[in-house]
Design a protein around this motif. Structure first.
Motif, PDB file in Angstrom:
ATOM      1  N   PRO A  93       0.790  -1.236   0.000  1.00  0.00           N
ATOM      2  CA  PRO A  93       0.000   0.000   0.000  1.00  0.00           C
ATOM      3  C   PRO A  93       0.819   1.281   0.000  1.00  0.00           C
ATOM      4  O   PRO A  93       0.357   2.304  -0.513  1.00  0.00           O
ATOM      5  N   GLU A  94       2.023   1.252   0.556  1.00  0.00           N
ATOM      6  CA  GLU A  94       2.845   2.462   0.628  1.00  0.00           C
ATOM      7  C   GLU A  94       3.767   2.617  -0.579  1.00  0.00           C
ATOM      8  O   GLU A  94       4.654   3.469  -0.575  1.00  0.00           O
ATOM      9  N   SER A  96       3.949   2.816  -4.985  1.00  0.00           N
ATOM     10  CA  SER A  96       3.144   3.214  -6.141  1.00  0.00           C
ATOM     11  C   SER A  96       2.735   1.989  -6.958  1.00  0.00           C
ATOM     12  O   SER A  96       3.259   0.880  -6.776  1.00  0.00           O
ATOM     13  N   ARG A 133       0.442   6.648  -8.393  1.00  0.00           N
ATOM     14  CA  ARG A 133      -0.449   6.681  -7.225  1.00  0.00           C
ATOM     15  C   ARG A 133      -0.099   5.549  -6.266  1.00  0.00           C
ATOM     16  O   ARG A 133       0.235   4.448  -6.679  1.00  0.00           O
ATOM     17  N   MET A 134      -0.204   5.828  -4.964  1.00  0.00           N
ATOM     18  CA  MET A 134       0.057   4.804  -3.964  1.00  0.00           C
ATOM     19  C   MET A 134      -1.019   3.713  -4.050  1.00  0.00           C
ATOM     20  O   MET A 134      -2.213   4.008  -4.158  1.00  0.00           O
ATOM     21  N   GLY A 136      -2.243   1.828  -1.860  1.00  0.00           N
ATOM     22  CA  GLY A 136      -3.202   1.869  -0.760  1.00  0.00           C
ATOM     23  C   GLY A 136      -4.339   2.837  -0.988  1.00  0.00           C
ATOM     24  O   GLY A 136      -5.350   2.778  -0.272  1.00  0.00           O
ATOM     25  N   ARG A 137      -4.209   3.722  -1.958  1.00  0.00           N
ATOM     26  CA  ARG A 137      -5.260   4.702  -2.255  1.00  0.00           C
ATOM     27  C   ARG A 137      -6.177   4.249  -3.389  1.00  0.00           C
ATOM     28  O   ARG A 137      -7.087   4.976  -3.787  1.00  0.00           O
ATOM     29  N   LEU A 138      -5.964   3.045  -3.894  1.00  0.00           N
ATOM     30  CA  LEU A 138      -6.789   2.549  -4.994  1.00  0.00           C
ATOM     31  C   LEU A 138      -8.082   1.944  -4.468  1.00  0.00           C
ATOM     32  O   LEU A 138      -8.154   1.470  -3.333  1.00  0.00           O
ATOM     33  N   SER A 139      -9.099   1.919  -5.312  1.00  0.00           N
ATOM     34  CA  SER A 139     -10.344   1.231  -4.981  1.00  0.00           C
ATOM     35  C   SER A 139     -10.110  -0.279  -5.011  1.00  0.00           C
ATOM     36  O   SER A 139      -9.070  -0.766  -5.485  1.00  0.00           O
ATOM     37  N   GLN A 143      -7.285  -2.234  -7.170  1.00  0.00           N
ATOM     38  CA  GLN A 143      -6.317  -3.124  -6.527  1.00  0.00           C
ATOM     39  C   GLN A 143      -6.373  -4.523  -7.148  1.00  0.00           C
ATOM     40  O   GLN A 143      -5.337  -5.183  -7.297  1.00  0.00           O
TER      41      GLN A 143
END
Length: 237
Positions: A93-94, A96, A133-134, A136-139, A143
């Motif tokens: 998650p941390e 990209s 984008r990281m 962990g910020r994906l839907s 993911q």
């Protein structure tokens, strides 16, 4: 003559003293998309874990392209050409999207390097536009695409997709289905575990049904579509 890419021969799998799989036989030929269907708890995920070496069979044998891989450590099974996408969509998650893809990069068992960053971004344009984008910020759906793409970066001989549609919105399920169809049309060999029969009907070429840890039915996807008795007995919710 068709080539068996994956052969699962009579495997018994236990969790502690509890037996989960009973003599499971399964064959996936090169270029097939095989749906392993069954209700929740039927043994689909355990079958995948056995193939990947995470839940080693106590009896039976697993062959990849004619070579026995059962008994090997999971990382050696992965290196042999089995790409496993678990149902819980594990990402870093941390890091990209691109970092996640690079982490998964390796050549195939015979030096194949078909899947590169460029080819993955071509097959997954949504990831290309968010490459920095990281994760962990994906839907959930994004993911799921990332975990499939990262597994492909390892150039596997066969792709194991465990419940890829689970917990996703209908529009995302449709996008995942479109992606799997594209991979199928590109010649990928896929074993797909699903509860969602309707999702598989438009994707798979063949179907195997598991119930209570045993294989109860095998046919083409067209044969399953026409067999109301099997669908009602083993797949109706």
């Amino acid at each position: 003559m068709t080539q068996a890419m994956l052969e699962v021969k009579g495997i018994d799998v236990f969790y502690g003293a509890s037996q989960i799989l009973f003599g499971v036989d399964l064959t996936v030929e090169k270029g097939q998309t095989m749906a392993l269907l069954g209700r929740n708890g039927a043994g689909k995920s355990t079958t995948f874990k056995a193939i990947a070496g995470i839940a080693p069979p106590r009896r039976g044998e697993i062959n990849l392209a004619g070579v026995t891989v059962s008994g090997r450590k999971p990382y050696r099974i992965a290196r042999a050409g089995i790409g496993y996408v678990p149902e819980d969509r594990q990402v870093f998650p941390e890091h990209s999207i691109e970092d996640n893809l690079v982490i998964g990069t390796k050549k195939g068992p015979n030096g194949e390097d078909y899947w590169t960053l460029e080819r993955v971004y071509e097959a997954f344009p949504i990831l290309a536009g968010m490459r920095h984008r990281m994760a962990g910020r994906l839907s959930g759906g994004e993911q799921q695409m990332l975990t499939i793409a990262r597994t492909l970066m390892g150039n596997p001989e066969i792709l194991l997709l465990d419940e890829p549609s689970e917990g996703l919105a209908p529009i995302i399920v449709q996008a995942i289905g479109d992606l799997i169809r594209r991979l199928r049309d590109m010649g990928a060999t896929i074993l797909l575990a699903e509860q969602n029969m309707h999702f598989c009907l438009g994707i798979a070429t063949h179907a195997t049904v598991v119930d209570k840890g045993q294989i109860v039915y095998r046919d083409t996807i067209e044969g399953l579509r026409a067999n109301d008795a099997i669908k009602q007995r083993y797949l109706a919710i």
